[in-house]
Motif scaffolding. Structure first.
Motif, short mmCIF file in Angstrom:
data_model
loop_
_atom_site.label_atom_id
_atom_site.label_comp_id
_atom_site.label_asym_id
_atom_site.label_seq_id
_atom_site.Cartn_x
_atom_site.Cartn_y
_atom_site.Cartn_z
N LEU A 50 0.87 -1.16 0.00
CA LEU A 50 0.00 0.00 0.00
C LEU A 50 0.91 1.21 0.00
N GLY A 51 1.03 1.85 -1.13
CA GLY A 51 1.92 3.00 -1.27
C GLY A 51 2.56 2.99 -2.64
N ASN A 52 3.61 3.76 -2.78
CA ASN A 52 4.32 3.88 -4.05
C ASN A 52 5.64 3.11 -3.98
N THR A 53 6.05 2.60 -5.14
CA THR A 53 7.36 1.96 -5.27
C THR A 53 7.94 2.36 -6.61
N CYS A 54 9.21 2.68 -6.62
CA CYS A 54 9.88 2.99 -7.89
C CYS A 54 10.24 1.72 -8.63
N ASN A 55 10.90 0.77 -7.98
CA ASN A 55 11.39 -0.45 -8.65
C ASN A 55 10.99 -1.68 -7.87
N VAL A 56 10.39 -2.64 -8.57
CA VAL A 56 10.05 -3.93 -7.97
C VAL A 56 10.62 -5.03 -8.84
N THR A 57 11.36 -5.94 -8.24
CA THR A 57 11.90 -7.10 -8.94
C THR A 57 11.56 -8.32 -8.11
N MET A 58 10.78 -9.22 -8.67
CA MET A 58 10.40 -10.43 -7.96
C MET A 58 10.72 -11.64 -8.85
N GLU A 59 11.12 -12.72 -8.23
CA GLU A 59 11.47 -13.93 -8.98
C GLU A 59 11.12 -15.13 -8.12
N SER A 60 10.48 -16.10 -8.71
CA SER A 60 10.18 -17.35 -8.02
C SER A 60 10.45 -18.49 -8.98
N ARG A 61 11.29 -19.41 -8.58
CA ARG A 61 11.63 -20.56 -9.43
C ARG A 61 11.37 -21.83 -8.63
N VAL A 62 10.56 -22.72 -9.21
CA VAL A 62 10.18 -23.95 -8.52
C VAL A 62 10.39 -25.12 -9.46
N LYS A 63 11.05 -26.15 -8.97
CA LYS A 63 11.23 -27.41 -9.71
C LYS A 63 10.47 -28.48 -8.94
N HIS A 64 9.42 -29.02 -9.56
CA HIS A 64 8.63 -30.11 -8.97
C HIS A 64 9.07 -31.43 -9.59
N ILE A 65 9.33 -32.40 -8.74
CA ILE A 65 9.72 -33.73 -9.20
C ILE A 65 8.79 -34.74 -8.54
N ARG A 66 8.20 -35.60 -9.35
CA ARG A 66 7.36 -36.69 -8.82
C ARG A 66 8.03 -38.00 -9.19
N GLN A 67 8.33 -38.80 -8.18
CA GLN A 67 8.95 -40.09 -8.41
C GLN A 67 7.96 -41.16 -7.97
N LEU A 68 7.35 -41.81 -8.98
CA LEU A 68 6.33 -42.81 -8.72
C LEU A 68 6.89 -44.21 -8.94
N LEU A 69 6.35 -45.16 -8.21
CA LEU A 69 6.76 -46.54 -8.37
C LEU A 69 6.23 -47.09 -9.69
N PRO A 70 6.97 -48.02 -10.32
CA PRO A 70 6.47 -48.60 -11.57
C PRO A 70 5.15 -49.32 -11.33
N ARG A 71 4.26 -49.20 -12.27
CA ARG A 71 2.95 -49.84 -12.19
C ARG A 71 2.94 -51.08 -13.09
N PRO A 72 2.34 -52.18 -12.63
CA PRO A 72 2.25 -53.34 -13.51
C PRO A 72 1.34 -53.03 -14.70
N GLU A 73 1.71 -53.57 -15.83
CA GLU A 73 0.90 -53.34 -17.04
C GLU A 73 -0.42 -54.07 -16.93
N ARG A 74 -1.44 -53.40 -17.38
CA ARG A 74 -2.78 -54.02 -17.35
C ARG A 74 -3.12 -54.54 -18.74
N ASN A 75 -3.66 -55.72 -18.80
CA ASN A 75 -4.12 -56.31 -20.07
C ASN A 75 -5.63 -56.38 -20.03
N ASP A 76 -6.28 -55.34 -20.49
CA ASP A 76 -7.75 -55.32 -20.47
C ASP A 76 -8.31 -55.84 -21.77
#
Length: 128
Positions: A102-128
């Motif tokens: 709430l107010g004035n700002t001359c310079n604003v620099t914002m940076e957000s870096r996110v690395k998401h990693i999902r490591q899932l167990l192997p699933r058996p193949e389904r033969n439908d």
């Protein structure tokens, strides 16, 4: 030159401000926030020696391509009442290089870096 005003807030409730975020009432010359996060989600609890190194992932050190300023604006503002009046603000959360200001700002620099990693167990193949 930054226009100076008085910020007046009757009531504010913020539950959380985290991860390089800013809550600012009043004028500021510069605000800079940088947040880096490495999030690993696993089905099995297996840990390796060199995990969690930001240098392993280019997202954390590659330069960010900003759009160049191509337009010059000339403006003139006259504040008859130099008071910024706010009655009520209710915020649940501010996170990851964010700004509530709430107010004035001359310079604003914002940076957000996110690395998401999902490591899932192997699933058996389904033969439908």
């Amino acid at each position: 030159m930054m226009i100076k005003r008085i910020a007046s807030v009757d009531h504010i409730k913020i539950d959380s401000v985290i991860l390089s975020s800013v809550f600012q009432i009043g004028d500021s010359q510069q605000i800079t926030g940088i947040s880096k996060a490495l999030a690993v989600q696993r089905e099995a609890e297996i840990f390796f020696d060199e995990e969690g190194e930001y240098t392993s992932y280019p997202i954390f050190f590659e330069p960010i391509a900003f759009q160049p300023e191509v337009e010059t604006l000339m403006s003139s503002t006259q504040n008859i009442n130099p008071i910024l009046k706010v009655r009520n603000i209710d915020i649940i959360g501010v996170s990851s290089s964010s700004v509530v200001h709430l107010g004035n700002t001359c310079n604003v620099t914002m940076e957000s870096r996110v690395k998401h990693i999902r490591q899932l167990l192997p699933r058996p193949e389904r033969n439908d």
